[in-house]
Scaffold this active site. Sequence first.
Site, mmCIF file in Angstrom:
data_model
loop_
_atom_site.group_PDB
_atom_site.id
_atom_site.type_symbol
_atom_site.label_atom_id
_atom_site.label_comp_id
_atom_site.label_asym_id
_atom_site.label_seq_id
_atom_site.Cartn_x
_atom_site.Cartn_y
_atom_site.Cartn_z
ATOM 1 N N GLU A 86 50.047 10.518 -22.815
ATOM 2 C CA GLU A 86 49.759 11.531 -21.542
ATOM 3 C C GLU A 86 50.309 12.627 -22.316
ATOM 4 O OE1 GLU A 86 48.465 10.269 -18.338
ATOM 5 O OE2 GLU A 86 46.873 8.960 -18.845
ATOM 6 N N HIS B 286 46.863 19.096 -11.046
ATOM 7 C CA HIS B 286 46.101 17.860 -11.988
ATOM 8 C C HIS B 286 45.425 20.499 -13.244
ATOM 9 C CE1 HIS B 286 44.255 16.214 -15.399
ATOM 10 N NE2 HIS B 286 45.041 14.384 -14.685
ATOM 11 N N ARG C 257 53.174 18.708 -16.425
ATOM 12 C CA ARG C 257 52.005 18.742 -16.116
ATOM 13 C C ARG C 257 52.017 20.794 -15.420
ATOM 14 N NH1 ARG C 257 48.911 13.544 -13.385
ATOM 15 N NH2 ARG C 257 47.943 12.514 -14.845
ATOM 16 N N HIS D 68 46.962 17.343 -6.704
ATOM 17 C CA HIS D 68 47.021 16.141 -7.506
ATOM 18 C C HIS D 68 47.693 15.070 -6.768
ATOM 19 C CE1 HIS D 68 45.276 12.786 -10.466
ATOM 20 N NE2 HIS D 68 46.557 13.018 -10.590
ATOM 21 N N ARG E 128 55.828 14.927 -11.214
ATOM 22 C CA ARG E 128 55.739 13.408 -11.760
ATOM 23 C C ARG E 128 55.479 13.757 -13.114
ATOM 24 N NH1 ARG E 128 50.734 9.935 -12.008
ATOM 25 N NH2 ARG E 128 49.635 11.619 -11.347
#
Length: 523
Positions: free
Chosen positions: A116, A244, A291, A352, A387
């Site tokens: 990811e 997100h 992100r 998110h 994060r």
Amino acid sequence: MYKTDFLVLGSGISGLSFALKIAEKYKDATVTIVTKNEIDESNTKYAQGGIASVYNQSVDTFEQHIEDTLVAGDGLCDEKVVRMVIKDAPTRIQELIDWGTRFDTNKKGTFDLGKEGGHSQNRVLHYKDITGGEIERALIEQVKEADNINYLTYHYAIDLITEHQAQKKKTKRNSKLSCFGAYVLDAKADVVKTFVSKFTLLATGGSGQVYTTTTNPEVATGDGLGLAYRAKAEISEVEFIQFHPTALYNPGEYPAFLISEAVRGFGAKLRDFKKQKFMHRYDDREELASRDIVARAIDNELKRSGAAHVYLDCTHLDFEKFQAHFPNITEKCASLGIDIRNDFIPVVPASHYICGGVNVNKKAKTSIKNLYACGEVSRTGLHGANRLASNSLLEALVYSHRAFLNASKKYAKVNMPDNIPVWNDSGVVKNMENILITHDRAEVKTIMSNYVGIVRSDERLLRAERRLKGLYEDNKRLYDHSELSIDLCELRNLITTAYLITQFSKNRKTNCGGFYNLDLIGN
């Protein structure tokens, strides 16, 4: 009045795993889980991508995972915490497996590790695209088999009990306080119960519902932050909201359906309204940038073009493998007439994850004695300003274990006061104007989305502050004189959480990670 040894507020991965460990170690202890909806309704349930851990040590190392986390956190991670969490990951995940959690494997019989954004290696364990739901299933099955765990659905924690209630005296935020349990609204019986407990765990999840567009379920209303703030616990870094990048653009659907980060890890490409690739203009990692970078890139493209959404292109990918890996995403798109073999998926950023929260140390202890916090409600130092994808379930597991270890050491030494008052609701009347609650809830979302979103400014934050102050005063009058309902209590916590995010945003003087203020460019 109800007495329990351990009171767990919330039924996600952190609350359930903590309860299971306590119940197994102390067969004579009583463990009570309260959750405001069904037991499986939590942010954990909706986690698609997976849980990060270094498993393939022939190509991956703890140091690489640590470095990826530190880079994503943009200088605000606590490196000691990062090292502790990441090195503990394999052991904690093995516990999940022992409890019955399934993860996808490849033809060789080893874990099929995904990749990811922000990760330098394939290290994300997953179960199709419903990893969180699979974890919830396994944990709930174990909880239902435990004789000394009592779980109460449709029970909503109103306030924590501290010296403020027990001794009826005013307290300050830096006072040495203790937690003695919580006042809990039984929504079906319409009565407030007093739960007295030796230890209380805040595992209440996130705050995504303060925004108009969010991937979070409707239960994510910032309840833990509201509870902790009113109890005068220390809170920090709630200005760091992770949006997100790729929620499915489908006006009218709420919450937004998440197109997992793992889809970009699988090879999907972002395209603008002209269907041209654009991520190469923002970061060398393109779609696999962290992100915050991808979300700001999309936000900039939307504002520059005036378009309602961008696109995620999966048409070049192996469809059979994609469908096997992401069956729910494939099915969801098909239900809207989107054939991912030929059509681009319309996507927009959505709130998110909140990276800050209730301050805890490495033992999961808050600033209030006998009160622990785990999961998204907490600020551990792992995430810093942003994060790293799939580190959240891991953090919840590790810190629930740390809370278990610390509470176990103190279990036999804690004595409860016998002067705790029951809830007093004399003088309140039934609220006949629920439209006020629904209107104010919508207004909070609008304020936060317009003024405290992906990109902020000093003027936007001032406007948000003024409007939220007015909402707070209006809601306080309504709360003080009305019979309690979950909707009314949720509104109180939403306003508190929104105000905290705004105030912490005003106080931050440098842009980093998930925080971006136009007036601070260059700082």
